[in-house]
Design an enzyme around this catalytic site. Sequence first.
Site, mmCIF file in Angstrom:
data_model
loop_
_atom_site.group_PDB
_atom_site.id
_atom_site.type_symbol
_atom_site.label_atom_id
_atom_site.label_comp_id
_atom_site.label_asym_id
_atom_site.label_seq_id
_atom_site.Cartn_x
_atom_site.Cartn_y
_atom_site.Cartn_z
ATOM 1 N N HIS A 55 4.549 -14.864 -2.374
ATOM 2 C CA HIS A 55 3.982 -13.588 -1.944
ATOM 3 C C HIS A 55 5.063 -12.502 -1.849
ATOM 4 O O HIS A 55 4.841 -11.361 -2.248
ATOM 5 C CB HIS A 55 3.276 -13.773 -0.596
ATOM 6 C CG HIS A 55 2.576 -12.558 -0.099
ATOM 7 N ND1 HIS A 55 1.417 -12.087 -0.677
ATOM 8 C CD2 HIS A 55 2.866 -11.704 0.907
ATOM 9 C CE1 HIS A 55 1.016 -11.008 -0.043
ATOM 10 N NE2 HIS A 55 1.886 -10.739 0.919
ATOM 11 N N GLU A 60 0.800 -1.227 0.000
ATOM 12 C CA GLU A 60 0.000 0.000 0.000
ATOM 13 C C GLU A 60 0.833 1.278 0.000
ATOM 14 O O GLU A 60 0.291 2.377 -0.139
ATOM 15 C CB GLU A 60 -0.944 0.012 1.208
ATOM 16 C CG GLU A 60 -2.056 -1.014 1.143
ATOM 17 C CD GLU A 60 -1.631 -2.437 1.495
ATOM 18 O OE1 GLU A 60 -2.306 -3.375 1.043
ATOM 19 O OE2 GLU A 60 -0.612 -2.611 2.204
#
Length: 159
Positions: A93, A63
Amino acid sequence: MARFEGRFSDASDLRIAVVVARFNDLITGKLLSGCLDCLSRHGIDTSETSSQLDIAWVPGSFELPLLAQTLAESERYEVVITLGAVIRGDTPHFDVVVAEASKGIATAARESGVPVIFGVLTTDTMQQALERAGIKSNLGWSYAMQALEMGSLMRALPG
């Protein structure tokens, strides 16, 4: 021939935003402490009432780019520092988060014209992250120095 360089003596009145990822906050909190220590020692007001510095927290390193770009485009800041920590696990990931964070942060800088410092640790282990966030050295300090130099350099450019 013109030569342009950032000068730390010309950086004490910069307006700076720091965007910090909460994920791995044991690490990012230490990076933030090192960053604030450096900024303070170079004349930036880091107090709670500072008009020079704002700190924003996001959930994770993925983010960081969105808020970094939003703050950079606000015309309120001369430089934005991003702080995050992505530690490799057993799944892909890590690769996805690191790739998107790095591309997004670079894009935020290019599109806004404001320096956005890439302060995201990418390590294989928690021990490596701890070493880079304060056990051996604190890279938060280095990211702050990059911000001061780039902010000053941008001011020195013509136009």
